[in-house]
Design a protein around this motif. Sequence first.
Motif, mmCIF file in Angstrom:
data_model
loop_
_atom_site.group_PDB
_atom_site.id
_atom_site.type_symbol
_atom_site.label_atom_id
_atom_site.label_comp_id
_atom_site.label_asym_id
_atom_site.label_seq_id
_atom_site.Cartn_x
_atom_site.Cartn_y
_atom_site.Cartn_z
ATOM 1 N N TRP A 102 0.694 -1.281 -0.151
ATOM 2 C CA TRP A 102 0.148 0.067 -0.039
ATOM 3 C C TRP A 102 1.024 1.288 -0.037
ATOM 4 O O TRP A 102 0.409 2.431 -0.422
ATOM 5 N N VAL A 105 1.627 1.624 -3.695
ATOM 6 C CA VAL A 105 0.557 2.193 -4.491
ATOM 7 C C VAL A 105 0.371 3.701 -4.298
ATOM 8 O O VAL A 105 -0.105 4.449 -5.089
ATOM 9 N N LEU A 106 0.355 3.994 -2.926
ATOM 10 C CA LEU A 106 -0.083 5.442 -2.567
ATOM 11 C C LEU A 106 1.009 6.307 -2.645
ATOM 12 O O LEU A 106 0.421 7.563 -3.076
ATOM 13 N N LYS A 107 2.511 5.964 -2.780
ATOM 14 C CA LYS A 107 3.321 6.885 -3.057
ATOM 15 C C LYS A 107 4.088 7.062 -4.486
ATOM 16 O O LYS A 107 4.618 8.076 -4.832
ATOM 17 N N THR A 109 3.752 6.929 -8.154
ATOM 18 C CA THR A 109 2.678 7.256 -9.323
ATOM 19 C C THR A 109 2.475 6.255 -10.143
ATOM 20 O O THR A 109 1.550 5.921 -10.644
ATOM 21 N N THR A 112 0.801 3.330 -8.657
ATOM 22 C CA THR A 112 -0.720 3.974 -8.480
ATOM 23 C C THR A 112 -1.488 3.330 -9.708
ATOM 24 O O THR A 112 -2.540 2.903 -9.981
ATOM 25 N N THR A 116 -4.273 0.349 -10.534
ATOM 26 C CA THR A 116 -5.573 1.086 -10.841
ATOM 27 C C THR A 116 -5.996 0.314 -11.930
ATOM 28 O O THR A 116 -7.130 -0.428 -12.047
ATOM 29 N N HIS A 158 1.362 3.666 -16.705
ATOM 30 C CA HIS A 158 2.166 2.888 -15.780
ATOM 31 C C HIS A 158 3.478 2.678 -16.520
ATOM 32 O O HIS A 158 4.413 2.871 -15.827
#
Length: 199
Positions: A102, A105-107, A109, A112, A116, A158
């Motif tokens: 996580w 995923v959050l930090k 990009t 992320t 997604t 990505h």
Amino acid sequence: MKTRWVKPLLFVVCLIPLALLAQSVRSGTLANPVEYITHTTGDWTIRFVLITLTITPLRVLLKQPNLARFRRMLGLFAFFYGTLHFATWFALDKGFDLSEMWKDVLKRTFITAGFTGYVLMIPLAITSTAGWVRRLGFKRWQQLHRLIYITAAAGVIHYYWLVKSDIRLPVMYGAILLVLLAYRFFTRAPAKQKAVLSA
């Protein structure tokens, strides 16, 4: 296209990238096997997504409606390689550590975007059967499966954000996606206009 052996043959062909990947890993010559597996499965995920999206324009342009028979299989192979890509990162890179996953995923990009894209593939894979088409109704099912365009865009982003110097592959994939989106836009616009005029 109606020959019975075409679909089983396509299934085997779709497994060739996995077989070649396994052979490369077993050879013991890779400097960084985890990185190689991650990149290879990621490449094949976006390739299968784009191939799946190409089916509709090809069946129209080539006047081969039976090509639609292969779209579900190709889409599921995109999800299969996407799952291998995700599992490699989560298991081999993060060691099944949910908190570390996580944080990434959050930090980060590019992760992320990739995460997604993968999450959006899950409902598409689940609802790929004829039974789900009946449950949802064709129109709602079709609307749901337009998420594949967002998945494709997330995959390109990505990849683009991941690479630091050689951006040729993500740019090529992005160009293919833009062509497919343009085809969809220009073929749907006349149909919408016709529907408005006939209303």
